[in-house]
Design an enzyme around this catalytic site. Structure first.
Site, PDB file in Angstrom:
ATOM      1  CG  ASP A  30      -1.765  -1.227   1.363  1.00  0.00           C
ATOM      2  OD1 ASP A  30      -2.166  -1.779   0.331  1.00  0.00           O
ATOM      3  OD2 ASP A  30      -2.000  -1.655   2.508  1.00  0.00           O
TER       4      ASP A  30
ATOM      5  CD  GLU B 200      -8.849  -2.457  -1.529  1.00  0.00           C
ATOM      6  OE1 GLU B 200      -9.365  -2.528  -0.407  1.00  0.00           O
ATOM      7  OE2 GLU B 200      -8.017  -3.268  -1.944  1.00  0.00           O
TER       8      GLU B 200
END
Length: 810
Positions: free
Chosen positions: A234, A432
């Site tokens: 991420d 997302e």
């Protein structure tokens, strides 16, 4: 010994019987005690020479209390502990041994105890007690002390193999009496007492299985994944003062490879509460800044449990630069920390989460996570967040194609609050990982697409041009708060499994940053995990970077993932202190934090060192520019852990010839600097450091590298000029050399029309010569003057050019 697992108050009522049983056991077992090589002293500051550090008053119950101080009345040394004002019989000095003891092991406890209250009884029993959490207390040892005299408490005890040691707190106390009884007779039950020379010796729990990655996870010449000694996902790229900082979910936190097979269980995202930070000026040499303990009981924001998907922003507030690190607290909320630099130190200015179900406009969003900040060119802050299953109130096709599960909201001027209501980001097939950057007046929002299924309307078909499963789509807008479906532009990045093969698919998380005028795209893939285990992966992800390019209309050219990664954008300057945890490529090494600040990044920055340094391990720096003069020496700041370690220095390949060997001969267990000379190391090279020493042992910890520049060769101070003049229609080339040096010099003047040697020109004097060219028109050119002399007994030679203009004489 009696193991008591009842409530504390029931335990107290049986203390007399427990003491009898304990005394009998100690009498029979103490003489048979054995000492093992693995035994260690587990008490810190047992002699109270550092005051009351590492000690508190036992607080196992809300009614416990007292005052802990030191007294010069000590059995040895300068101090002992003094406990006064006890509120309960259990209110004694306590040290937390959680993580230091293990079930099934035998330990030796010793302590000295003294009481002297005038009104107290002539003798009094004292206990050493272990609190294992809840109502589980066990008496470890007992002594009956005589008033005014130091008594010695000493015993062996074994922690039952079935005992949980998730909590283990050792404290000293007097036999239990109810609160009312103790308060009525404090001299009998609540007397002050002193403790000194506390010792607990035994085997600590074995260290956790090594997390060190022993394979070559990043091949020399490859720039992806960005690091190979740990995982990170991420990734969010943030540039500050010419350096990019990458903030990552700490996948390494749950990595636990089996000591035999080397394979870890699947990743457990629910246990991750740290963020990993690395940085680079060149996109190849990455400095490991370690982990930020964000969430959990010991976290900076203990009211949060997880720290996923970080995002970073900077804003000047009241003339002070402040840094804001946003993160997902699992799927249910998001939060922010504040720092004074990109690497901290960090604080939580909030006592509750920033984004949660009470945030206006979040209705219909299942996952209030993946917070990505943007401070635009006008200084306004925004936050993009959200994801997860689409609202069930939508028709099936809309749930699939336009789930409306991402939000944008303005941030307050303080960057730790929100303003107004969150607005819908209508990103096609969104799942997302929204993130926004600004370029040439346009805003770009990228996000990860979903994989369909019942959460998104079941078996549906994407509209033409919409992303497939697990791809990165993007949108373009003139307004950072306006993201309707018409702003969708296409797929920015296909699924990573398309590029890296079996086991590397799944959803993704990306960011875009600008460095030195170019844009770069971050994403993750379990490529390092795959290289460790072949084609099997367990979900441990690694950050990758690719250059991002744009079409003339501002749209983005689709990114291709590869191991090559971005080019190194600048050479590394070796002539300043470099943290040893700055790594281009490596094998078999780990890093860890030590006390103190960083030499390179400042006293407030965390300081890491290379750890788990075994025979044959190596690390490297890419494209190190030693210049024309070259390096004269290399120095390592190390803590030797064994004798006989060495560091071999190689250039351009880890198997090339050794150009220098540094003996790690500093005292074992102490930090020191070790150096060696270098010769002929000039120009740009990859530098490899290979560690050698006794096999099977951790050789050293390494803090920094530094190189010194070699002394430049002396240069003679001579000045040459050339000109021309016409004589009888022909050109003469004239040369004059002035010796400004302190020693006489010999001159050799070379030209296209001949050569002239002048044997000696004294200091401050001139040497000159005129060359006959026999040309009516002299073309422009250059002469070369070689000056030579002896300086400090060494021959020195300097070449000086002198140019001249064309000269017509016809």
């Amino acid at each position: 010994m009696e193991q008591l697992v009842q409530s504390r108050w029931r335990h107290r009522s049986k203390i007399g019987l427990a003491g009898v049983a304990l005394a009998a056991l100690l009498a029979s077992s103490f003489s048979a005690s054995a000492s093992f090589a693995a035994d260690q002293e587990l008490i810190v500051n047992g002699g109270f020479e550092s005051g009351t550090a590492n000690w508190i008053v036992n607080n196992g119950n809300a009614t416990d209390g007292g005052t802990l101080a030191t007294t010069p009345d000590a059995t040895t040394g300068a101090a002992a502990a003094l406990i006064t004002g006890r509120l309960t019989t259990g209110s004694g000095p306590m040290q937390d041994l959680t993580g230091k003891v293990q079930a099934g092991q035998t330990y030796t406890i010793k302590a000295r105890i003294k009481y002297e209250n005038a009104a107290s009884p002539a003798t009094k029993q004292f206990f050493a007690t272990m609190h294992y959490g809840g109502g589980t207390y066990t008496n470890l040892a007992s002594v009956t002390a005589t008033k005014g005299e130091w008594a010695t408490l000493s015993a062996n005890f074994t922690i039952p193999s079935t005992q949980s040691v998730g909590t283990a707190r050792l404290f000293f106390e007097t036999p239990w009496a109810s609160t009312s009884t103790a308060a009525g007779a404090p001299a009998t039950h609540l007397m002050d007492f002193k403790v000194d020379d506390v010792s607990l010796v035994g085997a600590p729990p074995p260290p956790a299985p090594s997390k060190t990655i022993e394979v070559v996870g990043k091949n020399p010449g490859e720039h992806n994944p960005v690091i190979s000694h740990k995982f990170g996902a991420d990734a969010f790229g943030f540039v500050d003062n010419g350096r990019v900082y990458i903030y990552m979910t700490n996948d390494t936190q749950g990595y636990a490879p089996d000591p035999t097979t080397g394979i870890s269980p699947q990743i457990n995202y629910g246990s991750i509460n740290q963020i990993t930070v690395i940085s680079s000026e060149d996109l190849v040499n990455w400095t490991d800044h370690g982990e930020i303990q964000v969430a959990g009981p010991n976290g900076i924001a203990p009211f949060t449990s997880n720290s996923w998907a970080p995002g970073m922003a900077k804003k000047t507030i009241n003339g002070v630069d402040k840094y804001f690190l946003y993160y997902a607290n699992g799927g249910g909320s998001s939060n922010v920390l504040t720092g004074s630099s990109p690497i901290g130190p960090w604080v939580s200015e909030r006592t509750s989460t920033l984004i949660n179900s009470s945030t206006p406009g979040v209705q219909g969003v299942n996952w209030l996570f993946d917070p990505a900040p943007l401070v635009d060119d006008d200084g306004q802050g925004y936050l993009y967040f959200g994801g997860g299953p689409a609202s069930t109130s939508f028709p099936a096709a809309e749930r699939f194609n336009n789930p409306k599960n991402i939000r944008a909201i303005k941030l307050g001027d303080d960057m730790i609050s929100t303003v107004g209501e969150a607005v819908v980001v209508d990103a096609p097939v969104a799942f997302e990982a929204s993130q926004v950057f600004e370029r040439e007046g346009k805003y770009y929002l990228s996000y990860s697409s979903h994989f369909g299924g019942s959460d998104f309307g079941g078996n549906q078909t994407a509209l033409p041009g919409y992303p497939g499963g697990g791809q990165i789509g993007y949108m373009m807008s003139d307004d950072p708060m306006v993201w309707d479906k018409s702003t969708y532009q296409g797929v920015l990045f296909p699924n990573q499994g398309q590029f890296f093969g079996a086991g590397t698919g799944g959803n993704n998380h990306q960011s875009v940053f600008e460095l030195d005028g170019k844009y770069y795209f971050t994403y993750h893939a379990p490529t390092l995990n795959k290289r460790i285990n072949g084609n099997t992966t367990q979900g441990y992800r690694s950050t990758h970077i690719q250059e991002l390019t744009f079409n003339e209309d501002g749209t983005i050219q689709q990114v291709v993932g590869d191991y090559a990664g971005p080019d190194q954008i600048k050479n590394l300057d070796p002539y300043s202190v470099l943290e040893a945890e700055t790594i281009a490529y490596q094998q078999g090494l780990a890093t860890k934090k030590i006390d103190g600040g960083s030499t390179q990044f400042g006293t407030n920055a965390p300081n890491l060192v290379l750890d788990d340094v075994d025979n044959g391990d190596w690390t490297s720096l890419s494209a190190v520019d030693f210049g024309d003069t070259g390096a004269g020496s290399v120095t390592a700041k190390v803590k030797a852990l064994v004798a006989g370690g060495k560091i071999e220095v190689r250039l351009d390949d880890r198997t090339s010839a050794v150009v220098a060997t540094v003996d790690v001969d500093s005292p074992v267990g102490e930090w020191g600097e070790v150096s060696t000379g270098l010769e002929g190391v000039t120009g740009v090279h990859d530098v490899y450091f290979t560690f050698t020493g006794p096999t099977g042992q951790n050789l050293a910890e390494v803090d920094t590298w530094s190189f010194t520049e070699a002394d430049a060769a002396p240069v003679l101070d001579v000045v040459a000029t050339a000109g021309s003049r016409c004589v009888a229609g022909k050109a003469l080339l004239t040369v004059q050399v002035t010796n400004n040096d302190a020693v006489p010099v010999k001159l050799v003047i070379d030209s296209a029309y001949g050569s002239k040697t002048i044997a000696t020109v004294a200091p401050t004097k001139n040497g000159s010569h005129a060359f006959t060219t026999r040309l009516a028109s002299l073309p422009a050119g250059e002469v070369t003057v070689t000056a030579s002399a002896t300086v400090d007994g060494q021959p020195v030679s300097t070449v000086v050019p002198a140019s001249y203009d064309a000269k017509p004489c016809g």
